[in-house]
Design an enzyme around this catalytic site. Structure first.
Site, short mmCIF file in Angstrom:
data_model
loop_
_atom_site.label_atom_id
_atom_site.label_comp_id
_atom_site.label_asym_id
_atom_site.label_seq_id
_atom_site.Cartn_x
_atom_site.Cartn_y
_atom_site.Cartn_z
N ASP A 449 1.02 -1.46 -0.13
CA ASP A 449 0.23 -0.33 -0.23
C ASP A 449 0.87 1.50 0.04
OD1 ASP A 449 -2.68 1.26 0.05
OD2 ASP A 449 -3.04 0.63 1.54
N ASP A 517 -10.82 1.83 -3.08
CA ASP A 517 -11.32 1.61 -1.46
C ASP A 517 -13.36 1.82 -1.30
OD1 ASP A 517 -8.89 0.83 -0.20
OD2 ASP A 517 -8.63 2.73 1.01
C1 GLA Z 1 -5.49 1.61 2.19
C2 GLA Z 1 -5.88 0.92 1.30
C3 GLA Z 1 -7.67 -0.39 2.64
C4 GLA Z 1 -6.77 -0.33 3.08
C5 GLA Z 1 -6.44 0.57 4.17
C6 GLA Z 1 -5.16 0.63 5.38
O1 GLA Z 1 -7.00 2.57 2.11
O2 GLA Z 1 -6.59 1.22 -0.05
O3 GLA Z 1 -7.70 -1.69 2.02
O4 GLA Z 1 -5.68 -1.63 3.41
O5 GLA Z 1 -5.13 1.21 3.72
O6 GLA Z 1 -5.23 1.07 6.58
#
Ligand code: GLA
Length: 690
Positions: A449, A517
């Site tokens: 990420d 997300d």
């Molecule tokens: C990002 C990712 C999510 C999750 C969060 C965790 O927003 O896109 O899927 O992994 O971080 O903090």
């Protein structure tokens, strides 16, 4: 067959892909000029393409658009692809052809500047099984120079009465919003200044004459393989020409090249399609599958990820409980998301401290990983190696490791700062803990990420400041490449707050992208449609989550959520602890159905339909149909299927009904949609033996 041919008499290079042709040549002044990009031409035809410039119309005009890389030298007034400042104050490159090398499908045309010991190589590559033309540029210098711009390539399309530009815009949780707009006369800049390819614009574009449709008409398209800041400038001249130039970095970044240095840009690929936006997309999907993804032919596993279920509360107990339910519904890979490490119990602390939180995992990760394996699943882990919370041991020990500028505040976004991976010591640190973590636990999958944009991108005391925008990305690539080489079983999912780093550069070292997300199935239809313009279904991670959706509060049936997510690499991300036994059973049946259609979705060809998608693979055809909220009396037109055998008979594998290919393509298929909002259907057809 692909091939590269050079006709010495006319100084013409002809590149052929299986169904398209790209031609460039040298004019009398050694300028590499664009001659053709479109349907197949023979060499005999290609050498007759006009290349000499008409004299400028006035003393205010210059060269006609259409160079392979636009430099600043002479009477050129289009946006430059290559801006070089030499130490003596001279700008630009005055082309002198040095020669070329042809190697299979590869072509390198070499030039030097007329005045300075400075060389430019234009690279091209075509493949026997892809219609993409890959292009990039190399610079070499024997004098110190400042690079103000160095694009990968400039592209030209034929002169048409008008143009339409397709591209994607959006934001966090709203990625890949497809826009199809008339191309303004002037310059249109598509860009990211965020250090990531970004949610807000995606580094691809398509141009057509305004007459293309999903399945008909000519489309010219490009996609840049770069995961940091980028810029593509599309120019539509008042005289009716359209071109674009693009590459890494946003405007205003400059860096020095020292004598003896060589600089290579990322690849910018182009695809011409005579058969509409769908035809362009299918060519991109093929190209990405055959020449970009590292392990294209391996089925993407059905994963379960507990982020939406537990947020920052990840702990051994809840992960084990969720793992048991994930296995029950058929997940093959269990991924533990954020908050398993350091003092990370919210987004305010702990990033950078990559050891299991002792309160949450008193015996480390091994008991959970063993349990996941015992349940028959692989194990994956979330990491965010490029970031640090100021409230972390790492930051307390190394406050100078982050991007910052002397005297300026260090802007926090999501309470975190960006580690400067352009620094070798920081890159070594990141590689070392990742290598150890993956190796010690035999981790199968990393969700990598990257949760903020760059600000105050400085490196006090470091070399060339602006270069870090490029070197940071190269460092991410190189860490991923080393991890993959050392741990051949490791698979990686690219993520940046959802789909903020979706591009061909990251796809060349990852297996899938976390698309967004936003897991609301209704919103996802548009997000996925935008994704599918360039990127293939197998790389599109799509989860089924809870209803109401945690982000949008929208309620949708479980089947609808599944049918939308089944158009990509299916995953589950809901709080299974709160699903009823009936829901878990329904989910298990739908997961089983997905496993049945997985090869068709992941390895087949895709046709976007009016309210669904068709995937075709061998003798199998899968149609996923989705309908959002319905107005009373709104017609439901049948879905006209594509590219079937008109003489073939297709048996519905669930109902046994037999359809004729010709009828499915002309009258269409009326999917049996339940009444009400958010209805959906999965139709599986198999072509019968004649
Ligand atoms: C990002 C990712 C999510 C999750 C969060 C965790 O927003 O896109 O899927 O992994 O971080 O903090």
């Amino acid at each position: 067959m692909s091939s590269v041919t050079f006709d010495a008499a006319s100084r013409t290079y002809v590149l052929r892909t299986p169904s398209t042709c790209y031609v460039l040549g040298l004019d009398d002044g050694d300028v590499p000029v664009h001659l053709h990009w479109g349907p197949e031409l023979t060499v005999e035809q290609a050498v007759t393409l006009p290349r000499e410039q008409a004299p400028p119309a006035s003393s205010f005009d210059g060269r006609r658009a259409g160079e392979e890389l636009v430099t600043e030298a002479g009477a050129r007034f289009d946006p430059p692809s290559l801006q070089i400042a030499f130490p003596d104050g001279v700008r630009g490159v005055d082309w002198r052809h040095l020669g070329h090398t042809i190697d299979g499908g590869g072509l390198t045309v070499r030039f030097r500047d007329a005045l300075h010991p400075f060389e430019v190589d234009l690279h091209y590559r075509v493949h026997p099984d892809s219609d993409a033309v890959e292009r990039w540029t190399t610079l070499r210098t024997e004098v110190p120079v400042t690079v103000l711009r160095c694009d990968s390539a400039a592209w030209s399309v034929p002169a048409l009465p008008g143009y339409r530009l397709s591209h994607a815009v959006g934001g966090w949780s709203a990625e890949n919003g497809l826009r199809r707009v008339e191309l303004a006369v002037g310059e249109t800049v598509l860009t990211s200044r965020r250090g990531l390819s970004s949610h807000h614009a995606n580094p691809w574009l398509m141009l057509d004459g305004g007459d293309a449709t999903e399945e008909h008409g000519e489309v010219w398209s490009g996609a840049l393989a770069w995961s940091g800041s980028w810029r593509v400038t599309v120019t539509h001249t008042p005289s009716g020409h359209a071109t674009w130039t693009g590459g890494a970095g946003h405007e205003g970044l400059t860096w020095r090249l020292e004598p003896g240095e060589e600089w290579t840009t990322p690849v910018f690929s182009g695809v011409y399609a005579p058969d509409g936006f769908g035809g362009a997309s299918r060519r991109w999907h093929e190209h990405v599958a055959r020449h970009v993804l590292p392990v294209p032919d391996e089925p993407r596993p059905v994963l379960y990820n507990a982020w939406e279920a537990v947020g920052f509360e990840a702990a051994e107990d809840n992960q084990k409980e969720l793992a048991a339910l994930a296995a029950r519904v058929g997940a093959e890979l269990f991924v533990m998301d954020d908050a398993w490490f350091g003092g990370r119990t919210s987004d305010r602390a702990g990033l950078g401290d990559w050891w299991p939180n002792p309160a949450r995992f008193p015996q480390g990760l091994t008991p959970l990983i063993d349990e996941v394996h015992r349940l028959g699943m692989r194990f994956g882990l979330w990491v965010e190696p490029e970031m640090v919370n100021p409230d972390s041991d790492l930051y307390r020990a190394h406050p100078d490791w982050v991007l910052h500028m002397p005297g300026r505040p260090r802007t926090l976004l999501r309470n975190q700062l960006v580690l400067n991976l352009a620094r070798q010591d920081v890159a070594d640190w990141a590689h070392k803990w990742l290598h150890k973590l993956v190796g010690e636990h035999g981790i199968d999958f990393l969700k990598w990420d990257c949760n903020r944009a760059f600000t105050e991108a400085g490196w006090p005391g470091g070399p060339d400041q602006d270069r870090l925008w490029i070197e940071h990305v190269r460092s991410v690539y190189s860490i991923m490449d080393r991890l993959r080489a050392d741990h051949p079983h490791l698979r990686i999912e690219a993520c940046a707050g959802g789909g903020g780093r979706t591009d061909l550069g990251i796809m060349s070292r990852t297996d899938q992208v976390w698309t967004s997300d936003n897991t609301d199935a209704h919103d996802r239809i548009a997000i996925q449609r935008g994704f599918s313009q360039i990127y293939p279904a197998r790389a599109m991670a799509a989860w089924v989550t809870d209803s109401p959706n945690p982000l949008t509060r929208r309620r949708t049936p479980l089947a609808f959520r599944f049918h939308v997510a089944m158009a990509g690499a299916l995953g589950l991300g809901g709080n299974l602890l709160e699903w009823s036994s009936a829901e878990l059973d329904e989910a298990a049946a739908l997961v089983a159905a997905y496993k049945d259609i997985r090869p068709v979705v992941q390895f087949g060809t895709q046709h976007r339909l009016e309210y669904g998608v068709q995937h075709t693979f061998g003798d199998r055809v899968v149609v996923l149909a989705w309908r959002g909220p319905v107005a009373h009396g709104a017609p439901l037109v049948p879905l006209r299927l594509r590219a079937l055998d008109p003489l073939g008979r297709y048996r519905d594998e669930d109902t046994g009904r037999v359809h004729h290919g010709a009828v499915l393509m002309s009258s269409g298929l009326a999917p049996d949609l339940p009444r009400g909002d958010y209805a959906s259907a999965l139709v599986r057809l198999r072509k019968e033996n004649p």
